[in-house]
Design an enzyme around this catalytic site. Structure first.
Site, PDB file in Angstrom:
ATOM      1  N   LYS A  37       0.623  -1.242  -0.200  1.00  0.00           N
ATOM      2  CA  LYS A  37      -0.262  -0.379  -0.017  1.00  0.00           C
ATOM      3  C   LYS A  37       1.284   1.241   0.162  1.00  0.00           C
ATOM      4  O   LYS A  37       2.041   0.957   0.454  1.00  0.00           O
ATOM      5  CB  LYS A  37      -0.704   0.080   1.257  1.00  0.00           C
ATOM      6  CG  LYS A  37      -2.130   0.738   1.084  1.00  0.00           C
ATOM      7  CD  LYS A  37      -2.860   0.167   0.645  1.00  0.00           C
ATOM      8  CE  LYS A  37      -4.669   1.169  -0.245  1.00  0.00           C
ATOM      9  NZ  LYS A  37      -5.873  -0.427  -0.359  1.00  0.00           N
TER      10      LYS A  37
HETATM   11  N1  GLU Z   1      -7.377  -0.228  -3.769  1.00  0.00           N
HETATM   12  C1  GLU Z   1      -7.431  -0.872  -3.967  1.00  0.00           C
HETATM   13  C2  GLU Z   1      -7.249  -2.181  -2.758  1.00  0.00           C
HETATM   14  O1  GLU Z   1      -7.671  -1.749  -1.429  1.00  0.00           O
HETATM   15  C3  GLU Z   1      -7.425  -1.726  -5.109  1.00  0.00           C
HETATM   16  C4  GLU Z   1      -5.904  -2.509  -4.849  1.00  0.00           C
HETATM   17  C5  GLU Z   1      -5.414  -2.518  -6.297  1.00  0.00           C
HETATM   18  O2  GLU Z   1      -5.997  -2.958  -7.229  1.00  0.00           O
HETATM   19  O3  GLU Z   1      -4.523  -3.435  -6.380  1.00  0.00           O
HETATM   20  O4  GLU Z   1      -8.015  -3.365  -2.440  1.00  0.00           O
END
Ligand code: GLU
Length: 422
Positions: free
Chosen positions: A112
């Protein structure tokens, strides 16, 4: 607690993620060494992001990229722009992404990123400058085989294009596979924008079947009207669900006869938020959560349902579009009340699943039809839902514990197989 000695990560969000992990690790009897490694991230970057503002001054934002674990494949996870972003929150979100990818069976690990900023107060130029500098600072730690960012709260397709372009400029050639969530004409996939909301609704449909609930005669309240909340509300409405309330950071509306979702969406086409909309009665974000409804969808910030308000929730199904909206204490209370919880790592997994499809298409330079994307998404989410439900019934645990058990167990077994280097 394994987190001892790493006080800088110690925030309510990271504590919640680690405690959840510890409880499940205990239940799984997870290997002691693996457990110690999974309780903290592989790598955490803290970055200064100097950005020229429109008034000529330079503001130094703080950015993060946390890579939790990559035993199953490259790191994967969103980039969040929000004033509350801190190292602890990003660590928690990275850890949850590891379990999420593992649960759905994606060949990715969890990561993240984020910048502590208020993107609604930055001009396009400032946003672009900040994004490009952030990308340049993490460029040696991302890449199609290494770590693949994506949108999250406060970021969108345009931000992903700036990340892709900055990375590509440094490489000297176009590298579309470095991020997902790009516009279709820039190597994105059809169906990515809608994927998270569509996934939430698909899982609500599976749950309704399981509970014998007729969705066409049911009601829903949706907290958050960004990418996830708005698509969820629109898809639910198309199934005949009466959307009695929606909200965003500016407040919300309630109408027991149902809100005109299409008109709300039209308003958003040329406004940044729901402010100025006049439908139903105004209500606060907190009030929305306590409305009597069949389906409640928190699709905004974390830590919305806590020991303080959980007892007052009156929904049958809680579908977590957001990451980490429910505290550990609240989980316990919801369990006693018999609320059926679709946990975040399952409920919102549609986003990262279609990100996986986008990555595969970018690597192959071969693009799928919307029907293919929809079908594959449904297939993968249905399988994950069945696995979680079966385990929760077999082990007599709630849906969150079952989802975490599957996700953590897969990662744990892979760690043991690969062993400790050197
Ligand atoms: N930010 C989104 C999540 O929390 C998508 C992450 C992604 O597509 O890599 O799942």
């Amino acid at each position: 607690m394994v987190f001892t000695g790493s006080a800088e990560w110690h925030t309510p969000a990271s504590e919640m993620a680690v405690t959840q992990f510890e409880i499940v690790a205990e239940r799984l009897n997870l290997d002691r060494n693996v457990r110690a490694r999974l309780a903290r991230p592989d790598r955490a970057l803290v970055i200064s992001v100097p950005t020229r503002l429109d008034d000529g001054s330079v503001h130094v934002f703080t950015g993060y990229r946390v890579q939790h674990n990559d035993v199953l494949g490259p790191f994967k996870g969103g980039i969040r722009y929000h004033p509350d972003v801190d190292l602890g929150e990003v660590c928690a979100l990275a850890m949850w992404t590891t379990w999420k990818c593992s649960l759905v069976g994606l060949p990715f690990g969890g990561a993240k990123g984020g910048i502590a900023c208020d993107p609604t107060r930055l001009s396009r130029k400032e946003l672009q400058g900040m994004t490009r500098r952030y990308t340049a600072e993490i460029r040696n730690f991302i890449g199609p085989e290494l770590d693949v960012p994506a949108p999250d709260m406060g970021t969108n397709e345009q931000v992903m294009v700036w990340v892709m372009d900055t990375y590509s400029q440094h490489k000297g050639h176009a590298v579309p596979g470095v991020v997902t969530g790009k516009p279709v004409e820039m190597g994105g996939t059809v169906g990515r924008r809608e994927a998270t909301g569509r996934g939430v609704v698909h899982l609500i449909r599976e749950t309704a079947k399981h509970l014998n609930l007729d969705l066409s005669r049911s009601t829903a309240a949706v907290q958050g009207f960004g990418n996830v909340g708005s698509v969820t509300a629109a898809e639910l409405a198309s199934l005949g669900v009466k959307i009695i309330a929606v909200s965003d950071r500016t407040g919300g509306f309630y109408d027991e006869k149902g809100l005109p979702i299409d008109r709300l969406l039209r308003h958003l086409a040329d406004h940044p938020d729901l402010a100025g909309c006049r439908f139903g009665e105004p209500i606060s974000n907190a009030e929305l959560l306590e409305l009597k409804c069949d389906v409640l969808v928190p699709a905004a910030l974390g830590m919305q349902i806590t020991a303080e308000n959980a007892a007052r929730l009156k929904c049958r199904i809680l579908a977590e579009g957001a990451n980490g909206p429910t505290s550990l204490e609240a989980d316990e209370i919801l369990g006693q009340k018999g609320v059926f919880v679709l946990p975040d790592i399952l409920a919102n997994a549609g986003g990262v699943t279609v990100s996986y499809f986008e990555w595969v298409q970018d690597l192959q330079n071969f693009f799928w039809s919307e029907e293919q994307v929809k079908q594959q998404l449904q297939q993968m989410l249905t399988r994950a839902f069945r696995e979680v439900l079966d385990l929760s019934q077999r082990e007599k645990v709630d849906m969150r514990s079952a989802a975490l058990m599957i996700g953590i167990d897969r990662v744990g077994r892979a760690m043991l197989r690969r062993g400790l280097y050197p």
